[in-house]
Write a protein that holds these residues in place. Structure first.
Motif, short mmCIF file in Angstrom:
data_model
loop_
_atom_site.label_atom_id
_atom_site.label_comp_id
_atom_site.label_asym_id
_atom_site.label_seq_id
_atom_site.Cartn_x
_atom_site.Cartn_y
_atom_site.Cartn_z
N UNK A 3 -67.34 -21.95 -59.34
CA UNK A 3 -66.79 -20.60 -59.45
C UNK A 3 -66.99 -19.87 -58.12
N UNK A 4 -65.93 -19.23 -57.68
CA UNK A 4 -66.02 -18.48 -56.43
C UNK A 4 -65.46 -17.08 -56.61
N UNK A 5 -65.96 -16.15 -55.81
CA UNK A 5 -65.39 -14.81 -55.80
C UNK A 5 -64.51 -14.68 -54.57
N UNK A 6 -63.32 -14.18 -54.78
CA UNK A 6 -62.38 -14.03 -53.69
C UNK A 6 -62.03 -12.55 -53.55
N UNK A 7 -62.33 -12.00 -52.39
CA UNK A 7 -61.98 -10.59 -52.20
C UNK A 7 -60.49 -10.48 -51.91
N UNK A 8 -59.82 -9.50 -52.50
CA UNK A 8 -58.36 -9.38 -52.29
C UNK A 8 -57.96 -8.04 -51.68
N UNK A 9 -58.33 -6.94 -52.28
CA UNK A 9 -57.94 -5.61 -51.78
C UNK A 9 -56.45 -5.48 -51.57
N UNK A 10 -55.75 -5.37 -52.64
CA UNK A 10 -54.29 -5.29 -52.56
C UNK A 10 -53.79 -4.41 -53.70
N UNK A 11 -52.90 -3.51 -53.38
CA UNK A 11 -52.31 -2.67 -54.41
C UNK A 11 -51.56 -3.53 -55.41
N UNK A 12 -51.66 -3.17 -56.67
CA UNK A 12 -50.97 -3.95 -57.70
C UNK A 12 -49.46 -3.93 -57.45
N UNK A 13 -48.96 -2.82 -56.92
CA UNK A 13 -47.53 -2.69 -56.71
C UNK A 13 -47.14 -2.89 -55.24
N UNK A 14 -47.97 -3.66 -54.52
CA UNK A 14 -47.73 -3.79 -53.08
C UNK A 14 -46.37 -4.40 -52.77
#
Ligand SMILES: Nc1nc2c(ncn2[C@@H]2O[C@H](COP(=O)(O)OP(=O)(O)OP(=O)(O)O)[C@@H](O)[C@H]2O)c(=O)[nH]1
Ligand SMILES: [Mg+2]
Ligand SMILES: [Zn+2]
Lengths: 224, 126
Positions: A3-14
């Motif tokens: 299991x890994x955590x992946x940072x994304x930081x992206x608007x849902x409606x990008x």
């Protein structure tokens, strides 16, 4: 399996936001001023636009409209009577317009030759809030028949808009609408909001709205 | 159900990112949700279950961090939290405030994915 955590930081409606940003650039290059009209069903978007398109054309301006509708082309036919180019987006039950639907409707239009593009969104005070269409101004309409407290029920939409128009003012007395309360409620959710009051039936208030739109376009494109 | 289109976009974005990272499955999705996003939390959670069916996200959990609306008060010269989105006045001094500092968020911050052991090694050495 790990299991890994992946940072994304992206608007849902990008995706829509990016498309809209592209449209906005395209409109700016073409010197085109774009207005997105949003309201509940039946507030009077089409009636107001019929008037605006006709008056602007009479002034020699080049105007066009794109109209979203769940099922019919009634509004597009009404608007086309002004003589302005009009295109219809049938959303097939979808309750808002998205940037890709608009982009698909622009093909074949010479945007450079246009001064104003009006987008009549689908009548709905929720979903159109989320979808940027690349417009310069989001104009929210509210009729005197809907009750003074509409802005408090849909604060997010009213907050996201740039300008408000109170429509059907010829019915103010008949509906016992308290315009002061309505204006106060709009400004409670959007301090300082500019508010116009119009009647598509009598034509009252239209020249003020028209003057505002022309001034906005001139401010954006001083040399045009 | 207005939130269904939002849930569908959310799933599409997450699935793309998860595939790129070689995920076999997505276990959790972390989202920041502003009170002024216009998205209702419960409706979104419901829409999420519908929209994830048959995708890499099926059976995953949506973890929502709610963000209150903050506006900038020019009188107090600082950001203040609104007590209600029906009343954009500074709760301290009563001044109407239009400038929003927080609360519009509708943002994926991260995802928890399951990867095959060799894939996770690859990703770490990359
Ligand atoms: N009295 C009066 N009636 C109006 C006015 N504007 C619109 N109407 C009436 O209100 C009804 C709805 O007007 P539309 O212009 O179709 O409203 P809309 O917002 O385009 O409606 P949708 O596209 O279905 O969401 C029609 O019967 C119009 O004739 C107005 O200023 N005064
Ligand atoms: Mg209409
Ligand atoms: Zn203050």
């Amino acid at each position: 399996m790990a299991t890994r955590y992946l940072e994304i930081r992206q608007g849902v409606l990008s995706k829509n936001d990016q498309l809209a940003a592209g449209l906005r650039e395209r409109f700016a290059r073409a010197g085109l001023f774009v207005v997105n009209l949003v309201s509940s069903p039946g507030t009077g978007k089409t009636a107001l636009l019929e008037r605006l398109l006709a008056e602007m054309r009479a002034m020699g301006l080049h105007v066009a409209a794109v109209v979203g509708d769940l099922q019919t082309d009634n509004d597009a036919r009404r608007l086309a009577r002004s003589g302005a180019p009009v295109r219809q987006i049938t959303t097939d039950g979808m309750c808002h317009l998205e940037a890709d639907m608009l982009a698909g409707k622009l093909e074949g239009w010479d945007l450079d030759a246009l001064d104003f593009l009006f987008i009549e969104n689908v009548g709905n005070l929720v979903c159109p809030t989320w979808y940027d269409l690349g417009e310069d101004i989001r104009l929210v309409l509210l009729s005197v028949t809907e009750g003074e407290d509409k802005p408090l029920k849909y604060p997010v939409m009213f907050n996201s808009a740039d300008v408000a128009v109170i429509t059907k003012t010829d019915l103010t007395a008949a509906c016992e609408c308290n315009l002061d309360a309505m204006r106060a409620n709009i400004r409670a959710v959007r301090p300082g909001m500019l508010i116009f009051e119009t009647s598509a039936k009598t034509g009252a208030g239209l020249s003020e709205l028209l003057a505002f739109l022309l001034a906005q376009r001139r401010a954006k494109y001083p040399t045009a | 159900m207005h939130e269904l289109s939002i849930a569908a976009s959310l799933v599409e974005s997450v699935e793309q990112a998860a595939r790129r990272a070689g995920a076999q499955r997505v276990a959790r999705v972390f989202l920041r949700l502003g009170a002024l996003s216009g998205v209702a939390k419960d409706a979104l959670l419901f829409g999420y279950d519908v929209a994830t069916a048959g995708t890499l996200l099926e059976g995953s959990r949506l973890v929502i961090e709610e963000v209150a609306v903050a506006v900038h008060c020019e009188t107090c010269r600082r950001d203040v939290k609104l007590s209600s989105i029906q009343d954009f006045r500074c709760p301290v001094c009563g001044q109407p405030c239009a400038q929003i500092a927080a609360g519009r968020e509708l943002e994926i911050t991260g995802i928890e994915i399951e990867v095959a052991d060799d894939a996770s090694l690859q990703a770490e050495s990359a």
